[in-house]
Design a protein around this motif. Structure first.
Motif, PDB file in Angstrom:
ATOM      1  N   VAL A   1      59.400  68.839 -70.922  1.00  0.00           N
ATOM      2  CA  VAL A   1      58.542  69.430 -69.171  1.00  0.00           C
ATOM      3  C   VAL A   1      58.740  70.574 -69.540  1.00  0.00           C
ATOM      4  O   VAL A   1      57.794  71.037 -68.334  1.00  0.00           O
ATOM      5  CB  VAL A   1      60.111  69.018 -69.185  1.00  0.00           C
ATOM      6  CG1 VAL A   1      60.555  69.713 -67.577  1.00  0.00           C
ATOM      7  CG2 VAL A   1      60.624  67.560 -68.735  1.00  0.00           C
ATOM      8  N   ALA A   2      59.256  71.180 -70.073  1.00  0.00           N
ATOM      9  CA  ALA A   2      58.596  72.721 -70.343  1.00  0.00           C
ATOM     10  C   ALA A   2      57.835  73.361 -70.483  1.00  0.00           C
ATOM     11  O   ALA A   2      57.034  73.795 -69.853  1.00  0.00           O
ATOM     12  CB  ALA A   2      59.190  74.128 -71.310  1.00  0.00           C
ATOM     13  N   GLY A   3      56.294  72.490 -71.161  1.00  0.00           N
ATOM     14  CA  GLY A   3      55.052  72.723 -71.742  1.00  0.00           C
ATOM     15  C   GLY A   3      54.363  72.466 -70.377  1.00  0.00           C
ATOM     16  O   GLY A   3      53.225  72.841 -70.249  1.00  0.00           O
ATOM     17  N   VAL A   4      54.859  70.804 -69.536  1.00  0.00           N
ATOM     18  CA  VAL A   4      54.764  70.821 -68.226  1.00  0.00           C
ATOM     19  C   VAL A   4      54.533  71.539 -67.406  1.00  0.00           C
ATOM     20  O   VAL A   4      53.772  71.827 -67.075  1.00  0.00           O
ATOM     21  CB  VAL A   4      54.702  68.955 -68.676  1.00  0.00           C
ATOM     22  CG1 VAL A   4      54.035  68.841 -66.588  1.00  0.00           C
ATOM     23  CG2 VAL A   4      54.209  68.384 -69.247  1.00  0.00           C
TER      24      VAL A   4
ATOM     25  N   ASN B   1      67.149  64.816 -76.306  1.00  0.00           N
ATOM     26  CA  ASN B   1      67.189  65.836 -74.857  1.00  0.00           C
ATOM     27  C   ASN B   1      66.644  66.581 -75.058  1.00  0.00           C
ATOM     28  O   ASN B   1      65.761  67.624 -74.427  1.00  0.00           O
ATOM     29  CB  ASN B   1      68.497  65.749 -74.641  1.00  0.00           C
ATOM     30  CG  ASN B   1      69.152  66.687 -73.782  1.00  0.00           C
ATOM     31  OD1 ASN B   1      68.456  66.423 -72.407  1.00  0.00           O
ATOM     32  ND2 ASN B   1      68.949  67.931 -73.508  1.00  0.00           N
ATOM     33  N   ASP B   2      66.404  66.977 -76.182  1.00  0.00           N
ATOM     34  CA  ASP B   2      65.695  69.314 -76.639  1.00  0.00           C
ATOM     35  C   ASP B   2      64.254  68.645 -76.991  1.00  0.00           C
ATOM     36  O   ASP B   2      63.674  69.379 -75.917  1.00  0.00           O
ATOM     37  CB  ASP B   2      65.717  69.574 -78.397  1.00  0.00           C
ATOM     38  CG  ASP B   2      67.396  69.900 -78.177  1.00  0.00           C
ATOM     39  OD1 ASP B   2      68.286  69.857 -76.810  1.00  0.00           O
ATOM     40  OD2 ASP B   2      67.789  69.805 -79.300  1.00  0.00           O
ATOM     41  N   SER B   3      63.860  67.636 -77.143  1.00  0.00           N
ATOM     42  CA  SER B   3      62.285  67.224 -77.164  1.00  0.00           C
ATOM     43  C   SER B   3      61.531  67.161 -75.258  1.00  0.00           C
ATOM     44  O   SER B   3      60.656  67.105 -75.289  1.00  0.00           O
ATOM     45  CB  SER B   3      61.965  65.771 -78.067  1.00  0.00           C
ATOM     46  OG  SER B   3      62.932  66.468 -79.068  1.00  0.00           O
TER      47      SER B   3
ATOM     48  N   THR C   1      50.032  77.660 -65.286  1.00  0.00           N
ATOM     49  CA  THR C   1      48.475  77.601 -65.289  1.00  0.00           C
ATOM     50  C   THR C   1      47.557  77.880 -64.548  1.00  0.00           C
ATOM     51  O   THR C   1      46.406  78.393 -64.277  1.00  0.00           O
ATOM     52  CB  THR C   1      48.218  78.146 -66.920  1.00  0.00           C
ATOM     53  OG1 THR C   1      49.323  77.982 -67.887  1.00  0.00           O
ATOM     54  CG2 THR C   1      47.233  78.108 -67.298  1.00  0.00           C
ATOM     55  N   ILE C   2      47.273  76.536 -64.209  1.00  0.00           N
ATOM     56  CA  ILE C   2      47.134  75.859 -63.518  1.00  0.00           C
ATOM     57  C   ILE C   2      46.615  76.273 -62.116  1.00  0.00           C
ATOM     58  O   ILE C   2      45.745  76.639 -61.029  1.00  0.00           O
ATOM     59  CB  ILE C   2      46.453  74.051 -63.494  1.00  0.00           C
ATOM     60  CG1 ILE C   2      46.682  73.544 -64.977  1.00  0.00           C
ATOM     61  CG2 ILE C   2      45.825  73.487 -62.258  1.00  0.00           C
ATOM     62  CD1 ILE C   2      46.845  71.853 -65.365  1.00  0.00           C
ATOM     63  N   ALA C   3      47.649  76.507 -61.199  1.00  0.00           N
ATOM     64  CA  ALA C   3      48.271  76.855 -59.764  1.00  0.00           C
ATOM     65  C   ALA C   3      47.524  78.687 -60.298  1.00  0.00           C
ATOM     66  O   ALA C   3      46.685  78.937 -58.970  1.00  0.00           O
ATOM     67  CB  ALA C   3      49.678  76.943 -59.992  1.00  0.00           C
ATOM     68  N   THR C   4      47.705  79.518 -61.222  1.00  0.00           N
ATOM     69  CA  THR C   4      47.370  80.555 -61.289  1.00  0.00           C
ATOM     70  C   THR C   4      45.762  80.589 -61.027  1.00  0.00           C
ATOM     71  O   THR C   4      45.259  81.447 -60.500  1.00  0.00           O
ATOM     72  CB  THR C   4      47.605  81.474 -61.975  1.00  0.00           C
ATOM     73  OG1 THR C   4      49.205  81.332 -62.391  1.00  0.00           O
ATOM     74  CG2 THR C   4      47.328  82.526 -62.716  1.00  0.00           C
ATOM     75  N   ALA C   5      45.394  79.659 -61.980  1.00  0.00           N
ATOM     76  CA  ALA C   5      43.631  79.732 -62.488  1.00  0.00           C
ATOM     77  C   ALA C   5      43.083  79.163 -60.682  1.00  0.00           C
ATOM     78  O   ALA C   5      42.254  79.937 -60.313  1.00  0.00           O
ATOM     79  CB  ALA C   5      43.152  78.772 -63.317  1.00  0.00           C
ATOM     80  N   SER C   6      44.117  78.139 -60.067  1.00  0.00           N
ATOM     81  CA  SER C   6      43.361  77.556 -59.319  1.00  0.00           C
ATOM     82  C   SER C   6      43.897  78.727 -57.866  1.00  0.00           C
ATOM     83  O   SER C   6      42.569  78.989 -56.775  1.00  0.00           O
ATOM     84  CB  SER C   6      43.777  76.788 -58.152  1.00  0.00           C
ATOM     85  OG  SER C   6      44.211  76.096 -58.669  1.00  0.00           O
ATOM     86  N   VAL C   7      44.346  79.497 -58.004  1.00  0.00           N
ATOM     87  CA  VAL C   7      44.907  80.908 -56.566  1.00  0.00           C
ATOM     88  C   VAL C   7      43.420  82.554 -57.422  1.00  0.00           C
ATOM     89  O   VAL C   7      42.782  82.834 -55.788  1.00  0.00           O
ATOM     90  CB  VAL C   7      46.259  81.746 -57.298  1.00  0.00           C
ATOM     91  CG1 VAL C   7      46.163  82.778 -55.952  1.00  0.00           C
ATOM     92  CG2 VAL C   7      47.222  80.766 -56.643  1.00  0.00           C
ATOM     93  N   GLN C   8      43.036  82.280 -58.529  1.00  0.00           N
ATOM     94  CA  GLN C   8      41.820  82.795 -59.247  1.00  0.00           C
ATOM     95  C   GLN C   8      40.589  82.089 -58.392  1.00  0.00           C
ATOM     96  O   GLN C   8      40.109  83.570 -57.817  1.00  0.00           O
ATOM     97  CB  GLN C   8      41.915  83.220 -60.568  1.00  0.00           C
ATOM     98  CG  GLN C   8      43.094  84.451 -61.279  1.00  0.00           C
ATOM     99  CD  GLN C   8      43.344  83.731 -62.773  1.00  0.00           C
ATOM    100  OE1 GLN C   8      42.334  83.604 -63.426  1.00  0.00           O
ATOM    101  NE2 GLN C   8      44.352  85.013 -63.423  1.00  0.00           N
ATOM    102  N   ILE C   9      40.657  80.854 -58.616  1.00  0.00           N
ATOM    103  CA  ILE C   9      39.250  80.951 -57.900  1.00  0.00           C
ATOM    104  C   ILE C   9      39.225  80.939 -56.413  1.00  0.00           C
ATOM    105  O   ILE C   9      37.983  81.395 -55.801  1.00  0.00           O
ATOM    106  CB  ILE C   9      39.482  79.650 -58.906  1.00  0.00           C
ATOM    107  CG1 ILE C   9      39.037  78.913 -60.325  1.00  0.00           C
ATOM    108  CG2 ILE C   9      38.537  78.438 -57.504  1.00  0.00           C
ATOM    109  CD1 ILE C   9      39.144  77.877 -60.309  1.00  0.00           C
ATOM    110  N   ALA C  10      40.713  80.944 -55.893  1.00  0.00           N
ATOM    111  CA  ALA C  10      40.045  80.821 -54.621  1.00  0.00           C
ATOM    112  C   ALA C  10      39.717  82.087 -54.280  1.00  0.00           C
ATOM    113  O   ALA C  10      39.193  82.478 -53.016  1.00  0.00           O
ATOM    114  CB  ALA C  10      42.021  80.141 -53.746  1.00  0.00           C
ATOM    115  N   ASN C  11      40.730  83.187 -55.176  1.00  0.00           N
ATOM    116  CA  ASN C  11      40.029  84.424 -54.803  1.00  0.00           C
ATOM    117  C   ASN C  11      38.351  85.069 -54.898  1.00  0.00           C
ATOM    118  O   ASN C  11      37.871  85.132 -54.242  1.00  0.00           O
ATOM    119  CB  ASN C  11      41.232  85.250 -55.272  1.00  0.00           C
ATOM    120  CG  ASN C  11      42.401  85.736 -55.028  1.00  0.00           C
ATOM    121  OD1 ASN C  11      43.115  84.981 -53.822  1.00  0.00           O
ATOM    122  ND2 ASN C  11      43.759  85.371 -55.713  1.00  0.00           N
ATOM    123  N   GLY C  12      38.357  84.815 -56.053  1.00  0.00           N
ATOM    124  CA  GLY C  12      36.536  84.514 -56.412  1.00  0.00           C
ATOM    125  C   GLY C  12      36.136  83.870 -54.793  1.00  0.00           C
ATOM    126  O   GLY C  12      35.023  84.493 -54.462  1.00  0.00           O
ATOM    127  N   SER C  13      36.001  82.257 -54.730  1.00  0.00           N
ATOM    128  CA  SER C  13      35.735  81.760 -53.550  1.00  0.00           C
ATOM    129  C   SER C  13      35.305  82.922 -52.120  1.00  0.00           C
ATOM    130  O   SER C  13      34.726  82.945 -51.660  1.00  0.00           O
ATOM    131  CB  SER C  13      36.380  80.834 -53.197  1.00  0.00           C
ATOM    132  OG  SER C  13      35.546  79.999 -54.147  1.00  0.00           O
TER     133      SER C  13
END
Length: 325
Positions: A272-275, A265-267, A281-293
């Motif tokens: 799940v926490a890592g995923v 259960n801990d593993s 992180t991916i969502a944040t990068a996507s937002v930054q890319i959208a802002n740059g665009s």
């Protein structure tokens, strides 16, 4: 005592040992009961032998006394045949008297052993001894050369054997009655012993059965209850709930299984926490890319507007030049 401190193999071994000990106890108890029953049976048989011996002794004393009286008659009837005949029948009379006395003495001891009051036998002994003295005293009047002396001697002791005969008959009757009572008591005692032994064995087997059932239920529950808890935890984890607190208890195999489930259960929670962190992180990068665009698009629009203004200025300049020419 917490059974989860012992491994399942140890608990099953304990149960098997307990069942073997219970079986051994039943066997030993049965042997003990049989030995006790054999002892009591031997005592009953010995008592029956004493009773039978008492009856035989009483009857033999009865017969011996009759033989003694017969020998007295032989003295009176055949004593005149000569000194030798007289001494022969007198010796036979005394011998029968001694044997009667010996049998009555033996009967006193036997009656005491079988629980009878030997007072009547003692009275008979005394009466028989007095009877012998009376016979011997009367015999002094006997003359082997005078046949008529037999009648005189017989008249002296006429009827004195009736009371001893009656008492000896009473002794026989009392012995037979007491023997019947003893047989009834021994039969009742044997029946009571059988019922007691049967009830004891039933009670022992029932107690062992109940104790074995309770201990078996206790041990089975100590195994199945933690397993059901482990299955419940596994199903909870399988449904996606990783927040359940898993607390292993004990040092047996089910405790090890709960520890393994907790580690799993801990593993899974870490994965799940890592995923989840990666997704954020991916969502944040996507937002930054959208802002740059959007910023790039705004710059492109500004440049296009400047170019349009420049083109308009060039057109105005061209028109002025043409007009000046």
């Amino acid at each position: 005592m917490k059974l989860n401190q012992f491994r399942i193999g140890q608990r099953l071994g304990f149960l098997a040992t307990l069942l073997l000990l219970a079986t051994l106890f039943c066997g030993l108890r049965g042997i003990s009961v049989n030995a006790e029953g054999l002892k009591k049976t031997n005592a009953i048989m010995a008592s029956e032998m004493r009773v039978a011996e008492s009856i035989d002794t009483a009857r033999n004393a009865q017969v011996q006394f009759k033989l003694q009286v017969q020998e007295w008659k032989n003295i009176l009837l055949r004593g005149t045949e000569g000194e030798a005949a007289f001494d022969k029948y007198r010796a036979a009379f005394l011998k029968q008297s001694e044997e009667t006395q010996a049998l009555l003495h033996k009967l006193v001891t036997l009656q005491q052993e079988i629980g009878m009051d030997p007072q009547v036998v003692r009275q008979t002994l005394q009466l028989h001894a007095d009877l012998q003295q009376q016979y011997l005293h009367a015999l002094q009047q006997y003359n082997i050369t005078d046949p008529s002396s037999a009648q005189r001697v017989d008249h002296l002791v006429s009827g004195i054997d009736r009371e001893p005969t009656k008492m000896i008959d009473e002794v026989v009757s009392r012995t037979l009655t007491h023997a019947d009572q003893l047989n009834q008591q021994m039969s009742a005692r044997s029946l009571a012993q059988y019922q007691q032994t049967r009830n004891l064995l039933w009670a022992t087997m029932l107690a062992i059965l109940l104790a074995g059932g309770l201990i078996t239920w206790w041990l089975v529950r100590s195994i199945t209850h933690p397993l059901r808890a482990a299955v419940s935890v596994a199903r909870t984890v399988a449904s996606g709930d990783l927040q359940t607190e898993i607390l292993p208890q004990g040092r047996d195999e089910t405790a090890e299984l709960m520890s393994a489930l907790r580690e799993m259960n801990d593993s899974l929670a870490s994965i799940v926490a890592g995923v989840r962190n990666g997704t954020e992180t991916i969502a944040t990068a996507s937002v930054q890319i959208a802002n740059g665009s959007r910023e790039l698009s705004s710059r492109n629009e500004s440049q296009a507007s400047a170019l349009e203004q420049t083109a308009a200025s060039m057109e105005e300049l061209t028109s002025v030049v043409k007009n000046n020419a």
